[in-house]
Design a protein around this motif. Structure first.
Motif: not given
Length: 410
Positions: A14, A92, A98, A78, A70-71, A96, A73-75
């Motif tokens: 992040c 996945s 993406k 991106t 994916v992890q 969306e 992006i979630q964090a």
């Protein structure tokens, strides 16, 4: 400049600042060896020549396990471009909106006709092209030192089985060399395991173990015991430094004449090339002797969707650059891979010629598990293989029982 950032925990991702400039692409990958980075620079320079810039985001294989896009992006970190194989990741993202679809782009450019079937299959998920292929690799090859083989008085090209190979190890040791250069990091043990399943597994075992849905019947096949018995023999050849040894450090043990051979993906060749060595004079390459199948990786990039028109244009330019015939040829020479295009193969070396011949051999080349099996199941097999590797008292029967227990969760 290529930099590598190692994360002790996903939360650190992040902290990355993602640029707002539409022409600056954040490129996520897990490559770290000198040859891999040299190959990446081929792509970076080609992209920059088209007016865009490249910001690398690298989490190497050995950095506390792979982190998927994916992890990230979630964090909140991106990337625009990401090196990922697993179909489930693309499913996945596609659900969306993406991930960019590339069918029309590749068809209009004419490049699709230059991809062999193994490449077209690898980049297609649920009937849609969602990946940009960059390289073909054989997951299970032996690269050996010609000088060490000569000093030991052996001929690796004569081997027809792993037993033949092992029978020469006493001569190698007597000549003062280590028979096998091994890295025993978890992912390397995992790759060796699926190499042995492909090589030694009975009919249907590799496909059944690493399919989209595991066939429980293959866990009762007698050949699976042979796989673990041979995995133990490899483990017994490991020296004290193996557990923390990067794959390319093992390659360099062979390059510098400390060991006879390495069993690994043919990305080993990039290290030999970077060291100024040639197949004609310094090394030889062969498949696992007597192998029933050869697992094959098609490394591929995904492109993030749901972005601005400017960023999408830059991402699609990246795809065009990666599959450009001239770029493919230069990338393959640096990486030690086989080009993904028919028309970029004019000067491939003898080792890549063997891989190309394997692709044409019926029922021999099979996709790497990362292209076919659920990531969680691949991880479960790796867990069992590594537990077995690290516990000399664990029997093949106990390892198979652990696989059966793990499979019930799927």
């Amino acid at each position: 400049m290529v930099w590598t950032r190692r994360f002790g925990a996903l939360g650190l991702a992040c902290m990355l600042a993602i640029p707002a400039d539409a022409a600056e692409l954040v490129v996520y990958h897990n490559w770290a060896s000198p040859a891999e980075l040299t190959a990446l620079n081929v792509l970076r320079q080609a992209l920059e020549a088209r007016g865009h810039s490249w910001l690398p985001l690298a989490i190497p294989h050995d950095a506390n396990g792979d982190i998927d896009v994916v992890q990230l992006i979630q964090a909140g970190a991106t990337p625009n471009v990401f090196l990922q194989l697993q179909p489930d990741i693309y499913r996945s993202l596609d659900a969306e909106g993406k991930v960019l679809h590339l069918d029309t782009q590749f068809a209009q450019s004419g490049v699709l006709a230059q991809f062999p079937s193994v490449v077209r299959d690898a980049i297609t998920v649920d009937g849609v092209i969602v990946k940009t292929p960059v390289s073909i690799h054989a997951d299970a090859m032996i690269y050996y030192s010609r000088a060490v083989a000569e000093a030991a008085g052996i001929d690796p090209e004569s081997w027809t089985s792993l037993a033949d190979m092992w029978a020469d190890f006493d001569a190698v040791r007597a000549a003062g060399f280590q028979p096998i250069a091994l890295g025993a990091q978890p992912w390397q043990v995992g790759y060796l395991t699926h190499a042995l399943v492909a090589s030694l597994g009975g009919p249907g075992v590799y496909a059944g173990l690493y399919g989209a849905v595991t066939d429980p019947a293959v866990l009762y096949d007698a050949s699976l015991r042979d796989v673990f018995a041979w995995l133990r023999r490899f483990q017994q050849e490991a020296d004290a430094g193996a557990s923390q040894r990067d794959w390319n450090m093992a390659t360099n043990m062979v390059i510098h004449g400390r060991a006879l051979l390495q069993v690994q993906g043919d990305w080993m060749k990039g290290e030999w090339t970077a060291a100024g060595k040639t197949e004609a004079d310094d090394y030889g390459c062969l498949f696992v002797p007597g192998a029933a199948h050869l697992p094959v990786t098609v490394d591929s990039w995904g492109l993030l969707g749901a972005v601005s028109p400017e960023v999408e244009a830059a991402e699609r330019t990246f795809a065009d650059v990666v599959v450009d015939a001239e770029v493919q040829a230069r990338f393959a020479r640096a990486k030690g891979s086989t080009p993904v295009r028919f028309d970029a193969r004019g000067a491939v070396d003898a080792c890549s010629q063997k891989v190309l011949a394997a692709l044409d051999q019926p029922d021999f080349a099979r996709p790497t598990p990362h292209l076919t099996a659920p990531p969680a199941w691949v991880a479960a097999v790796w867990d069992v293989a590594n537990a077995y590797w690290n516990d000399p008292a664990m029997t093949p029967e106990a390892a198979i029982a652990a696989l059966k227990a793990a499979q019930t969760a799927f």
